[in-house]
Design an enzyme around this catalytic site. Structure first.
Site, PDB file in Angstrom:
ATOM      1  CG  HIS A 172      -1.173   5.215  -0.097  1.00  0.00           C
ATOM      2  ND1 HIS A 172      -0.539   5.326  -1.193  1.00  0.00           N
ATOM      3  CD2 HIS A 172      -0.058   4.711   0.905  1.00  0.00           C
ATOM      4  CE1 HIS A 172       0.906   4.863  -0.920  1.00  0.00           C
ATOM      5  NE2 HIS A 172       1.072   4.604   0.311  1.00  0.00           N
ATOM      6  CB  ALA A 173      -6.044   6.013   4.557  1.00  0.00           C
ATOM      7  NE  ARG A 174      -2.899  11.591   0.903  1.00  0.00           N
ATOM      8  CZ  ARG A 174      -1.877  12.258   1.487  1.00  0.00           C
ATOM      9  NH1 ARG A 174      -2.026  13.219   2.334  1.00  0.00           N
ATOM     10  NH2 ARG A 174      -0.773  12.243   0.689  1.00  0.00           N
ATOM     11  CD  GLU A 175      -3.120   6.572  -2.891  1.00  0.00           C
ATOM     12  OE1 GLU A 175      -3.358   5.701  -3.172  1.00  0.00           O
ATOM     13  OE2 GLU A 175      -2.234   7.332  -2.683  1.00  0.00           O
ATOM     14  NE  ARG A 230       1.948   8.226   1.245  1.00  0.00           N
ATOM     15  CZ  ARG A 230       2.254   7.873   0.248  1.00  0.00           C
ATOM     16  NH1 ARG A 230       1.140   7.985  -0.555  1.00  0.00           N
ATOM     17  NH2 ARG A 230       3.142   7.255  -0.168  1.00  0.00           N
ATOM     18  CG  ASN A 246       2.980   1.230  -2.394  1.00  0.00           C
ATOM     19  OD1 ASN A 246       3.170   0.029  -2.463  1.00  0.00           O
ATOM     20  ND2 ASN A 246       3.227   1.924  -3.318  1.00  0.00           N
ATOM     21  NE  ARG A 247       7.723   5.707  -0.739  1.00  0.00           N
ATOM     22  CZ  ARG A 247       6.716   5.598  -1.503  1.00  0.00           C
ATOM     23  NH1 ARG A 247       5.812   4.626  -1.662  1.00  0.00           N
ATOM     24  NH2 ARG A 247       6.381   6.854  -2.212  1.00  0.00           N
ATOM     25  CG  HIS A 299      -1.698   3.157  -5.126  1.00  0.00           C
ATOM     26  ND1 HIS A 299      -1.024   3.540  -3.806  1.00  0.00           N
ATOM     27  CD2 HIS A 299      -1.297   1.993  -5.432  1.00  0.00           C
ATOM     28  CE1 HIS A 299      -0.479   2.439  -3.487  1.00  0.00           C
ATOM     29  NE2 HIS A 299      -0.494   1.388  -4.167  1.00  0.00           N
ATOM     30  CE1 TYR A 351       6.608   8.368  -5.388  1.00  0.00           C
ATOM     31  CE2 TYR A 351       5.845  10.193  -6.211  1.00  0.00           C
ATOM     32  CZ  TYR A 351       5.621   9.136  -5.684  1.00  0.00           C
ATOM     33  OH  TYR A 351       4.103   8.888  -5.051  1.00  0.00           O
ATOM     34  CD  GLU A 373      -0.226   7.215  -8.210  1.00  0.00           C
ATOM     35  OE1 GLU A 373      -1.135   7.072  -7.241  1.00  0.00           O
ATOM     36  OE2 GLU A 373       0.380   8.160  -7.987  1.00  0.00           O
TER      37      GLU A 373
HETATM   38  C1  9B3 Z   1       5.576   3.887  -5.295  1.00  0.00           C
HETATM   39  C2  9B3 Z   1       6.197   2.950  -5.098  1.00  0.00           C
HETATM   40 CL1  9B3 Z   1       7.528   2.617  -4.092  1.00  0.00          CL
HETATM   41  C3  9B3 Z   1       6.194   1.785  -6.121  1.00  0.00           C
HETATM   42  N1  9B3 Z   1       6.771   0.651  -6.047  1.00  0.00           N
HETATM   43  N2  9B3 Z   1       5.211   1.857  -7.024  1.00  0.00           N
HETATM   44  C4  9B3 Z   1       4.498   3.014  -7.162  1.00  0.00           C
HETATM   45  C5  9B3 Z   1       4.565   3.889  -6.475  1.00  0.00           C
HETATM   46  C6  9B3 Z   1       3.846   5.138  -6.217  1.00  0.00           C
HETATM   47  C7  9B3 Z   1       2.560   5.262  -5.153  1.00  0.00           C
HETATM   48  C8  9B3 Z   1       3.278   5.534  -3.936  1.00  0.00           C
HETATM   49  O1  9B3 Z   1       3.344   4.895  -3.021  1.00  0.00           O
HETATM   50  O2  9B3 Z   1       3.920   6.819  -3.822  1.00  0.00           O
HETATM   51  C9  9B3 Z   1       1.759   6.368  -5.591  1.00  0.00           C
HETATM   52 SE1  9B3 Z   1       0.344   6.803  -4.268  1.00  0.00          SE
HETATM   53 ZN    ZN Z   2      -1.125   5.364  -3.217  1.00  0.00          ZN
HETATM   54 ZN    ZN Z   3      -0.756   8.485  -5.111  1.00  0.00          ZN
END
Ligand code: 9B3
Ligand code: ZN
Ligand code: ZN
Ligand code: ZN
Length: 412
Positions: A172-175, A230, A246-247, A299, A351, A373
């Site tokens: 993620h770019a902003r991290e 991001r 990351n999706r 992250h 989440y 994180e």
């Molecule tokens: C999200 C997912 Cl989908 C995963 N498998 N593991 C960690 C995360 C948290 C990160 C996200 O992409 O939202 C935190 Se920036």
């Molecule tokens: Zn991230």
């Molecule tokens: Zn995060």
């Protein structure tokens, strides 16, 4: 003089930098279903940037919700917050002021600054030349905008195949603290190999592959145009740019905690691995599947050490071992500056969300798969001051070395 002024103005116009004057970051504390509805409705009416969780779909009761609100919406947000009777506080009074506090971009590479992509690329070459025999580099492919994605390999040369750990930063770019950590890790590895017994033994027996910046286009964009970006920078149908890398991994892809809306910050992409950056990393890991024993992805922010699964509440087959390892690593991290981390499977700890790299690597067969994180818990969020780079990296080293030593002892 006039020419100088002219070119100066052209440079500013070309740079087209987004500014965040007067913007605030709020922490909302929804405890009732009405509060959750209120937040989701507000997200529909006005453009708010979700910092944590990272999109309105992920909002639920009893989790803190950090949002950045543009100055023009402050009055309406305050009015609505009064009406909702939800508890809240202001985390950052002025986002631009917080950005400015991190000072001008460094003029040369520094481990205690947030380096530009160009400086990181030059630094890679410097580290490789200065440590031939221990460090090498490999371009695993180019990004959407054509930038090289360079993996640094650290390990004592060997005639036989060595087991390995793969670690990436900057999905993620902003991290920004994340790429800073990968650089720190490489520095520590080369500086302490031969003197620190754990590092020496690790690099004698195993290789560590480090991708210091995964989302190279996005990272460059956060330095030049929009500090809060991001996603990747790929073009979608319609006007919204970028996919959440990351999706975009093929792990329960887009079934939960992700959006099929290209304008969302958690857009899952048109298909799994639609993003060339994701495909490049997935191909690299697939090709080295038999040697890669651990996958670490870095992250920020929230101070969590997560492991699979995020795409389901089902516990991973190795849940007990992964939890124990995560708790050991968190304790090691905490021993330095008393920074507290929470460990657990992604779905229950942060989440439920699909398409993440850790879940994908785990289902591929990489048992020791973790998402860090890093700092903080929201005081500065993505705008972590440079004064915290060193302590954050030092404590995170202890956790990463703890995991690495465990993996080394438990090769499979
Ligand atoms: C999200 C997912 Cl989908 C995963 N498998 N593991 C960690 C995360 C948290 C990160 C996200 O992409 O939202 C935190 Se920036
Ligand atoms: Zn991230
Ligand atoms: Zn995060
Ligand atoms: Zn320290």
């Amino acid at each position: 003089m006039k020419a100088l002024l002219f070119f100066g103005l052209v440079a500013i116009a070309l740079a087209d930098v987004t500014r965040f004057e007067g913007e605030k970051v709020f922490r909302l504390k929804p405890v009732l279903d009405e509060h959750v509805t209120f937040i989701k409705d507000m997200a529909k009416d006005i453009t708010v940037d979700f910092w944590s969780p990272e999109s309105p779909e992920l909002v639920a009761t009893n989790i803190d919700v950090d949002i950045r609100v543009p100055a023009m919406y402050l009055d309406i947000v305050y009015t609505r917050l009064q009406q909702s009777e939800m508890e809240y506080k202001v985390l950052i009074e002025d986002v631009q002021a917080a950005i400015d506090e991190s000072g001008p971009a460094p003029r040369a590479h520094s481990y205690i600054k947030y380096n530009t992509l160009a400086d990181i690329q030059t630094w890679i070459d410097t580290v490789v030349s200065a440590n031939a025999g221990l460090v090498s580099k490999q371009v695993i492919g180019n990004s959407y905008e054509g930038r090289p994605m360079t993996v640094i390999k650290i390990g004592k040369a060997s005639s036989s195949a060595k087991p390995a750990i793969f670690m990436d930063c900057g999905i993620h770019a902003r991290e920004w603290i994340s790429p800073a950590f990968c650089q720190w890790f490489v520095k520590e590895a080369v500086e302490t190999y031969g003197s620190d017994s754990a590092m020496t033994s690790l690099l004698d027996q195993m290789d560590v592959y480090v991708l210091p910046v995964f989302n190279v286009d996005g990272y460059d964009y956060t330095h030049k145009s929009d500090r809060m970006w991001r996603k990747t920078r790929s073009k979608n149908s319609g006007s919204c740019v970028g996919t959440d890398p990351n999706r975009n991994f093929n792990a329960g892809w887009c079934t939960i905690g992700a959006s099929s809306n290209p304008c969302s910050d958690t857009y899952c992409g048109s298909v799994p691995e639609s993003e060339i950056e994701v495909k490049n990393v997935a191909n690299f890991i697939r090709n080295k599947k038999s040697v890669i024993k651990a996958y670490l992805t870095i992250h920020s922010y929230s101070q969590l050490l997560l492991f699979p699964y995020s795409y389901t509440y089902d516990l991973a087959p190795d849940h007990t071992e992964l939890l124990q390892l995560a708790e050991g690593a968190s304790a090691a991290l905490r021993s330095l500056h008393n920074t507290r981390y929470t460990s657990g499977p992604g779905a229950a700890t942060i989440y439920p969300a699909a398409g993440g790299s850790d879940d994908w690597a785990y289902d591929l067969g990489v048992k020791y798969s973790f998402t860090f994180e890093l700092r903080d818990t929201g005081r500065y969020g993505f705008l972590l001051p440079t004064t915290q780079i060193q302590p954050t990296c030092e404590e995170t080293m202890l956790a990463v070395k703890y995991i690495a030593a465990y993996v080394q002892k438990n090769l499979y």
